[in-house]
Design an enzyme around this catalytic site. Structure first.
Site, PDB file in Angstrom:
ATOM      1  CB  THR A   1      -0.886   0.010   1.263  1.00 41.58           C
ATOM      2  OG1 THR A   1      -1.489   1.282   1.398  1.00 41.58           O
ATOM      3  CG2 THR A   1      -0.071  -0.242   2.529  1.00 41.58           C
TER       4      THR A   1
ATOM      5  CE1 TYR B   1      -3.717  -2.232   5.068  1.00 40.09           C
ATOM      6  CE2 TYR B   1      -3.288   0.002   4.327  1.00 40.09           C
ATOM      7  CZ  TYR B   1      -3.550  -1.322   4.045  1.00 40.09           C
ATOM      8  OH  TYR B   1      -3.639  -1.733   2.741  1.00 40.09           O
TER       9      TYR B   1
END
Ligand code: UFG
Length: 330
Positions: A118, A143
């Site tokens: 990501t 995350y």
């Protein structure tokens, strides 16, 4: 043509990728624990196995028995705000899942992995200009860290073995299949385009802008929105790149074009059936001001060209899918 294992293949990006793999003639086995995915999103013609990616024995048995040549790993948790509230769950799922997959691949002798990472690994390090893979990483939420740790695990495993990998760092994935067959199904919508399409069908009365005091031209956060089908195409090319015996790579996935929250909302309003209210709110924790990809390395290596680089197309397909979902329920 190859045998491909797709973990998380019942999820949003996973299921679109499975469809593209099948269309390219590959055979696909999907593993998904259906914690956030949907069985009905898995395309016909797929061998579906219900199970958890953290169960290494379960994975290695599938890898061996099905003769898998390459694994595409989507199985992960991906909500930034939730990761701040439940960090251990995120590390357990995302880092634990990667570790389990690496062990299973080692046991089964599978040496090709595509990994979903990501843009959150870059944190706030890049307010001006596009982010290349050489940009300093520095996640600002659990995350992002869980994905960066996973990348490190894969890197180290590759150094110690014949493992080859492609890590894809996604920017903001959005939109739905242009033929109306698939899209985001998540019960609790969280992402901007998804929420805007729900508002556009009248399912939500209002959309909030989280933060209007960012150091950007209109004060709202800038993101690089990539259409889910373009991203799915990238995964097919990534798998075929490894199957040709090519080297490992870490690659950004985006268009290199940023849109502010206000610009996205204005496109969503243009295509919407129901005009919705927009309210300004405080910043959401963990949001970097700007994330825009320099994906030239990925384009050069894989020969990929964007086909749906248009925020209106993204908003239009997302809205059409949301309308279809609504009509199925009512
Ligand atoms: N936003 C709003 N209102 C909303 C929802 C979102 O203003 O109702 C704003 C957010 O604050 C942010 C922008 O819209 O500034 C985009 O937010 P999303 O939730 O759609 O997406 P994120 O940028 O937070 O995160 C997504 C993925 C991450 C990935 C990141 C990389 O969820 O996995 O893109 O760019 F890391």
């Amino acid at each position: 043509m190859a045998k491909v294992l797709v973990t998380g293949g019942a999820g949003y990006i996973g299921s679109h990728t499975v469809q593209k793999l099948l269309l390219s003639g590959h055979e696909v086995v999907v593993v998904d624990n259906l914690s956030t995915g949907f069985k009905e999103a898995v395309p016909d013609g797929t061998d579906f196995r219900h199970g958890d990616v953290r169960d290494s024995d379960f994975l290695s048995q599938i890898l061996t028995k099905s003769g898998i040549e390459v694994v595409i790993n989507f199985a992960a948790k991906l909500n930034v705000a939730e990761s701040i509230q439940k960090p251990t769950e995120y590390y357990d799922n995302n880092v634990g899942g990667t570790l389990s997959l690496l062990k299973a691949c080692d046991t089964a002798g599978v040496n090709k992995i595509i990994f979903s990472s990501t843009a959150a690994v870059y944190g706030d390090s890049c307010a001006d200009g596009a982010i290349s893979e050489e940009t300093q990483t520095g996640p600002i939420n659990p995350y992002g860290w869980s994905k960066l740790f996973s990348e490190q695990l894969i890197n180290d495993a590759a150094k110690a073995s014949d493992l080859k990998y492609v890590v894809f760092r996604y920017f903001n994935v959005a939109g739905a299949a242009e033929d109306g067959s698939n899209g985001q199904r998540t019960a609790n919508a969280y992402h901007l385009v998804h929420l805007a399409s729900q508002a556009g069908t009248g399912k939500r009365q209002e959309l909030k802008i989280f933060g209007t005091d960012y150091p950007t031209p209109d004060g709202t956060c800038i993101r690089d929105y990539i259409h889910v089908e373009d991203l799915a195409d990238i995964h097919v090319l990534g798998a075929e790149h490894l199957l040709r015996g090519a080297d490992s790579a870490t690659l950004n996935c985006g268009y290199g074009q940023g849109y502010s929250v206000r610009q996205v909302i204005s496109s969503a309003l243009e295509v919407a059936d129901t005009k919705f209210a927009v309210a300004e709110d405080v910043r959401r924790p963990g949001d970097p001001a700007s994330l825009v990809a320099d994906s030239s390395k990925m384009q050069a290596l894989l020969g990929w060209r964007p086909l749906r680089n248009d925020i209106r197309t993204i908003c239009r397909t997302a809205l059409a899918w949301e309308k279809k979902l609504t009509s199925q329920i009512t």
